[in-house]
Design an enzyme around this catalytic site. Sequence first.
Site, short mmCIF file in Angstrom:
data_model
loop_
_atom_site.label_atom_id
_atom_site.label_comp_id
_atom_site.label_asym_id
_atom_site.label_seq_id
_atom_site.Cartn_x
_atom_site.Cartn_y
_atom_site.Cartn_z
N PRO A 91 -17.66 85.20 20.37
CA PRO A 91 -18.14 84.33 21.46
C PRO A 91 -19.05 83.22 20.95
O PRO A 91 -19.44 82.34 21.71
CB PRO A 91 -18.89 85.29 22.40
CG PRO A 91 -19.20 86.50 21.59
CD PRO A 91 -18.15 86.59 20.52
N GLU A 118 -20.91 95.64 18.57
CA GLU A 118 -21.84 94.51 18.70
C GLU A 118 -21.38 93.31 17.88
O GLU A 118 -22.11 92.32 17.75
CB GLU A 118 -23.25 94.94 18.28
CG GLU A 118 -24.00 95.73 19.34
CD GLU A 118 -24.02 95.02 20.69
OE1 GLU A 118 -24.37 93.84 20.75
OE2 GLU A 118 -23.68 95.69 21.68
N ARG A 156 3.53 78.41 20.55
CA ARG A 156 4.32 77.50 21.41
C ARG A 156 4.42 76.09 20.82
O ARG A 156 5.31 75.33 21.19
CB ARG A 156 3.67 77.31 22.78
CG ARG A 156 3.37 78.48 23.56
CD ARG A 156 2.58 78.17 24.82
NE ARG A 156 3.07 77.04 25.59
CZ ARG A 156 4.08 77.08 26.43
NH1 ARG A 156 4.72 78.19 26.62
NH2 ARG A 156 4.45 76.00 27.08
N ASP A 171 2.88 69.88 29.35
CA ASP A 171 1.99 70.98 29.74
C ASP A 171 0.59 70.45 30.01
O ASP A 171 0.15 69.48 29.40
CB ASP A 171 1.89 72.01 28.61
CG ASP A 171 3.02 73.03 28.65
OD1 ASP A 171 3.72 73.10 29.66
OD2 ASP A 171 3.18 73.75 27.65
N1 SAM Z 1 -22.80 90.94 20.33
C1 SAM Z 1 -21.87 89.86 20.18
C2 SAM Z 1 -22.54 88.56 20.65
O1 SAM Z 1 -23.34 88.62 21.57
O2 SAM Z 1 -22.22 87.49 20.12
C3 SAM Z 1 -20.62 90.12 21.02
C4 SAM Z 1 -19.76 91.21 20.46
S1 SAM Z 1 -18.34 91.52 21.44
C5 SAM Z 1 -18.89 92.82 22.48
C6 SAM Z 1 -17.21 92.31 20.36
C7 SAM Z 1 -16.13 91.44 19.76
O3 SAM Z 1 -15.32 90.91 20.79
C8 SAM Z 1 -16.60 90.24 18.96
O4 SAM Z 1 -16.93 90.59 17.64
C9 SAM Z 1 -15.39 89.33 19.02
O5 SAM Z 1 -14.44 89.66 18.04
C10 SAM Z 1 -14.81 89.66 20.40
N2 SAM Z 1 -15.18 88.67 21.43
C11 SAM Z 1 -16.01 88.87 22.47
N3 SAM Z 1 -16.09 87.79 23.25
C12 SAM Z 1 -15.28 86.86 22.70
C13 SAM Z 1 -14.95 85.51 23.05
N4 SAM Z 1 -15.45 84.91 24.11
N5 SAM Z 1 -14.07 84.85 22.25
C14 SAM Z 1 -13.55 85.43 21.15
N6 SAM Z 1 -13.83 86.72 20.78
C15 SAM Z 1 -14.69 87.41 21.54
#
Ligand code: SAM
Length: 250
Positions: A91, A118, A156, A171
């Site tokens: 994220p 995490e 795509r 698109d």
């Molecule tokens: N503790 C982290 C933070 O606050 O940045 C979030 C960890 S999340 C619970 C677990 C995993 O989900 C991440 O390591 C990532 O691979 C994936 N993930 C969660 N949200 C995402 C998003 N918006 N985009 C891409 N991957 C995401």
Amino acid sequence: MRIDILTLFPKMFEDFSSTGIFQRAVENKLVEFNIWNIRDYTHDKHHVVDDYPYGGGAGMVMKPEPIFEAVESIRQPDDNDKKVSIILTTPQGRLFSQTIAAELAEYDRLIIICGHYEGVDERVHRHLATDEISIGDYVLSGGEPAAMVITDAVTRLIPGVLGSDESAKDDSHSAGLLEYPQYTRPPLFKDWEVPEILLSGNHGEIARWRRRQAIIRTAERRPELLDKAELSAEEIKLVNEKGKKVSPEE
Ligand code: SAM
């Protein structure tokens, strides 16, 4: 293109890779798709992939060793001559978009790492990943849905993946506009008619109607997109009538 996904949950990709356009792309050898279980790159009896965070705090962090080893084991001798991206889903990454999908479609190889818990040890961010991508400003439990979103949107756009009757060029987000409304049979459903122009067979008029509808729809739903769209003077007038102010200089 070759796409490799590193995950703790390989099963999540079974249906994804065996349906629709993606399956066709694999069958037609336009995409090679491999799933790797990060747990297979551990060397202890219990195949541990996570550990407590240094400094304390809630949750567990994915260890760096299995992720580095997985990536190293799938690198190919000719990777240095190819365009390879090692993408960490997070994220905290750059926000995924159609523009980034088009950029990634130019690569020879994508290696996508799915985090969990995490997240992953910072050394994966700093010393392994060459790109970090977020699919939106929210937090998922794992990177698998993000890897599917990226893989689908990129696939795509690989030449030859969409059949001749399908096209990505109209698109939404491809040319800075949302797509025009689509209709299919029947021409009358309940009390709702298909716009007459679409039944006319006049392709020039249909194209003009669609362009106009795409502009109106974008002005109503996502006006900020119009700041980057290429519009004629007449189209700018139309947008301004819809309440979004765009000047020819913009
Ligand atoms: N503790 C982290 C933070 O606050 O940045 C979030 C960890 S999340 C619970 C677990 C995993 O989900 C991440 O390591 C990532 O691979 C994936 N993930 C969660 N949200 C995402 C998003 N918006 N985009 C891409 N991957 C995401």
